[in-house]
Design an enzyme around this catalytic site. Structure first.
Site, PDB file in Angstrom:
ATOM      1  N   LYS A  81       0.803  -1.227   0.000  1.00  0.00           N
ATOM      2  CA  LYS A  81       0.000   0.000   0.000  1.00  0.00           C
ATOM      3  C   LYS A  81       0.834   1.274   0.000  1.00  0.00           C
ATOM      4  CE  LYS A  81      -4.043  -1.932   0.031  1.00  0.00           C
ATOM      5  NZ  LYS A  81      -5.006  -1.765  -1.061  1.00  0.00           N
ATOM      6  N   GLU A 103      -9.605   5.882   3.367  1.00  0.00           N
ATOM      7  CA  GLU A 103     -10.435   4.776   3.842  1.00  0.00           C
ATOM      8  C   GLU A 103      -9.479   3.626   4.145  1.00  0.00           C
ATOM      9  OE1 GLU A 103      -9.543   5.169   0.804  1.00  0.00           O
ATOM     10  OE2 GLU A 103      -9.294   3.170  -0.017  1.00  0.00           O
ATOM     11  N   SER A 369       1.564  -9.766  -1.093  1.00  0.00           N
ATOM     12  CA  SER A 369       1.205  -8.353  -0.920  1.00  0.00           C
ATOM     13  C   SER A 369       1.434  -7.841   0.493  1.00  0.00           C
ATOM     14  CB  SER A 369      -0.260  -8.141  -1.307  1.00  0.00           C
ATOM     15  OG  SER A 369      -1.091  -9.032  -0.586  1.00  0.00           O
TER      16      SER A 369
HETATM   17  C1  LIG Z   1      -7.776   0.198   0.543  1.00  0.00           C
HETATM   18  C2  LIG Z   1      -8.461  -0.849   1.323  1.00  0.00           C
HETATM   19  C3  LIG Z   1      -7.737  -2.152   1.343  1.00  0.00           C
HETATM   20  C4  LIG Z   1      -6.779  -2.516   2.261  1.00  0.00           C
HETATM   21  N1  LIG Z   1      -5.977  -3.620   2.094  1.00  0.00           N
HETATM   22  C5  LIG Z   1      -6.060  -4.438   1.126  1.00  0.00           C
HETATM   23  C6  LIG Z   1      -5.046  -5.475   0.924  1.00  0.00           C
HETATM   24  C7  LIG Z   1      -5.075  -6.243  -0.251  1.00  0.00           C
HETATM   25  C8  LIG Z   1      -6.169  -6.087  -1.264  1.00  0.00           C
HETATM   26  O1  LIG Z   1      -6.132  -4.790  -1.792  1.00  0.00           O
HETATM   27  P1  LIG Z   1      -5.717  -4.582  -3.345  1.00  0.00           P
HETATM   28  O2  LIG Z   1      -4.286  -4.948  -3.464  1.00  0.00           O
HETATM   29  O3  LIG Z   1      -5.962  -3.134  -3.617  1.00  0.00           O
HETATM   30  O4  LIG Z   1      -6.611  -5.510  -4.121  1.00  0.00           O
HETATM   31  C9  LIG Z   1      -4.087  -7.178  -0.478  1.00  0.00           C
HETATM   32  N2  LIG Z   1      -3.093  -7.391   0.415  1.00  0.00           N
HETATM   33  C10 LIG Z   1      -3.035  -6.689   1.565  1.00  0.00           C
HETATM   34  C11 LIG Z   1      -1.920  -6.955   2.515  1.00  0.00           C
HETATM   35  C12 LIG Z   1      -4.017  -5.708   1.857  1.00  0.00           C
HETATM   36  O5  LIG Z   1      -3.943  -5.014   3.017  1.00  0.00           O
HETATM   37  C13 LIG Z   1      -6.457  -1.746   3.463  1.00  0.00           C
HETATM   38  O6  LIG Z   1      -7.238  -0.927   3.892  1.00  0.00           O
HETATM   39  O7  LIG Z   1      -5.362  -1.967   4.018  1.00  0.00           O
END
Ligand SMILES: CC/C=C(/N=C/c1c(COP(=O)(O)O)cnc(C)c1O)C(=O)O
Length: 385
Positions: A81, A103, A369
């Site tokens: 992120k 968010e 991720s």
């Molecule tokens: C933006 C809302 C999604 C969140 N996280 C999604 C997330 C995801 C899925 O989100 P995307 O990569 O955007 O599909 C995959 N891997 C981890 C470690 C994540 O934390 C958050 O708030 O942290």
């Protein structure tokens, strides 16, 4: 701003000024040398890029393929992120914004936003569903330690969708001095494109790392989990137009695609508008959003980014829906084969290995991720280890 028939900016009139300002400015700002220098040096010296492309030998043995893990779990803050929040915070400063809102579902985007706000000395408010505040407690406390204000979203399913609604509502009321850092490839144009571009550093690195390790830039398959789809968009980005690279997206089936408790948007969704974008979403016949379910907060979302709606619709992407139980087991399996406890979101991508066919010794890159620290409570409650 369209991916096939998906995308666009279907927003309330009052949001037009914000979106127009972003649309008119973001491309030329990120094209400047000043932006690129700052973006690249923070990714290197602050986030810790490039992240390793790690050959998982025991996992490869088990699945009779050559499996590499792209270690976004090793980014500062523990997930991909931050690649996006670094880009957007530099942009927000260039646009003269004073305060930041965001968010969050899993809390990783919230932490990544609070982190860059601390870095840049900007005020930070994060909206988070009450259910997610409970199931991602470590990240809630991290956001507060980093100086952010966490505001509970109490409507609907009290998860990511509701947090996004709340953040958008706040943005409409505070348009001039506030930038909304959206955490995935969702929302009105230019957000999906902008977030994908910031995350594209992932596949940029995969290409050069794979060339070094395998003498080829292209794997046979790239696998990533999909909530809104930003980590997948980053991992797929430089391979979209390379048909010999299969793009595998793992969505959350929750308790099962036909259980009524699911977040498998490409399996259950139909075309509509969600959070300002024309995409696929789980909705009733009269357009009410169906409450999603997933054990993982980051995948617990009734929509999907328009780029993935197009990948699905065009057949370029292969979509699988992974159930809660299978994702948890995959998380334990990775822990025991490679000594890496993954975020539960990421674990969904690993179970995909059991759901697709591939040839012996195919080169497979799985986008790891995020790390599992935030999910310890969920692993403990699940107890299957
Ligand atoms: C933006 C809302 C999604 C969140 N996280 C999604 C997330 C995801 C899925 O989100 P995307 O990569 O955007 O599909 C995959 N891997 C981890 C470690 C994540 O934390 C958050 O708030 O942290």
């Amino acid at each position: 701003g369209f991916y096939g028939k998906f995308g666009g900016a279907y927003i309330p009139e009052m949001l037009h000024p914000n979106i127009e300002e972003l649309k008119d400015n973001y491309e030329q700002i990120i094209a400047t040398e000043e932006f690129q220098d700052q973006f690249r040096s923070l990714l290197k010296d602050y986030v810790g890029r490039p992240t390793p492309l790690y050959f998982a030998s025991r996992l490869s043995e088990k699945y009779a393929a050559k499996i590499y893990l792209k270690r976004e779990d090793l980014c500062h803050t523990g997930a991909h992120k931050v690649n996006n929040t670094i880009g957007q915070i530099i942009l927000a400063k260039k646009l003269g914004k004073k305060r930041i809102i965001a968010e969050t579902g899993a809390g990783q985007h919230g932490v990544a936003t609070a982190t860059v706000c601390a870095l840049m000395g900007m005020d930070c408010t994060v909206y988070m569903g009450e259910l997610d505040i409970q199931r991602q407690r470590p990240n809630v406390e991290r956001m507060k330690i980093l100086g952010a204000t966490v505001v509970p979203a109490t409507s609907g399913s009290k998860t990511l969708k509701d947090a996004t609604n709340e953040a958008m509502r706040q943005w409409i009321n505070n348009p001039v001095d506030t930038h909304y850092i959206i955490g995935s490839v969702v929302g009105p144009h230019p957000y999906p494109e902008m977030v994908a571009r910031f995350q594209s550093v992932i596949s940029e690195e995969i290409k050069s790392q794979l060339l070094e390790k395998e003498g080829r830039e292209n794997p046979d398959l790239v696998i990533a989990c999909v909530g809104g789809g930003s980590n997948a968009a980053g991992a797929f980005y430089h391979y979209y137009n390379t048909p010999e690279v299969r793009l595998i997206a793992a969505e959350a089936a929750g308790l099962g695609v036909s259980s009524g408790k699911s977040a498998a948007t490409t399996a259950l969704g139909t075309m509509g508008i969600l959070h300002g974008s024309k995409t696929l979403l789980m909705q009733t016949d009269d357009g009410q959003v169906v409450e999603p379910h997933s054990i993982s907060a980051g995948l617990d979302y009734p929509g999907i980014g328009p780029v993935h709606a197009h990948l699905f619709d065009s057949g370029r992407g292969e979509f699988v829906a992974v159930e809660d139980e299978d994702a948890m087991k995959a998380g334990i399996e990775l822990s025991r084969l490679e000594g890496i406890i993954p975020a539960i979101e990421s674990a969904h991508a690993f179970h995909a290995l059991n759901m697709i066919s591939f040839k012996k010794d195919d080169v497979i890159v799985i986008n790891l991720s995020g790390r599992g620290d935030k999910d310890l409570d969920t692993y403990i409650k699940w107890g299957g280890y």
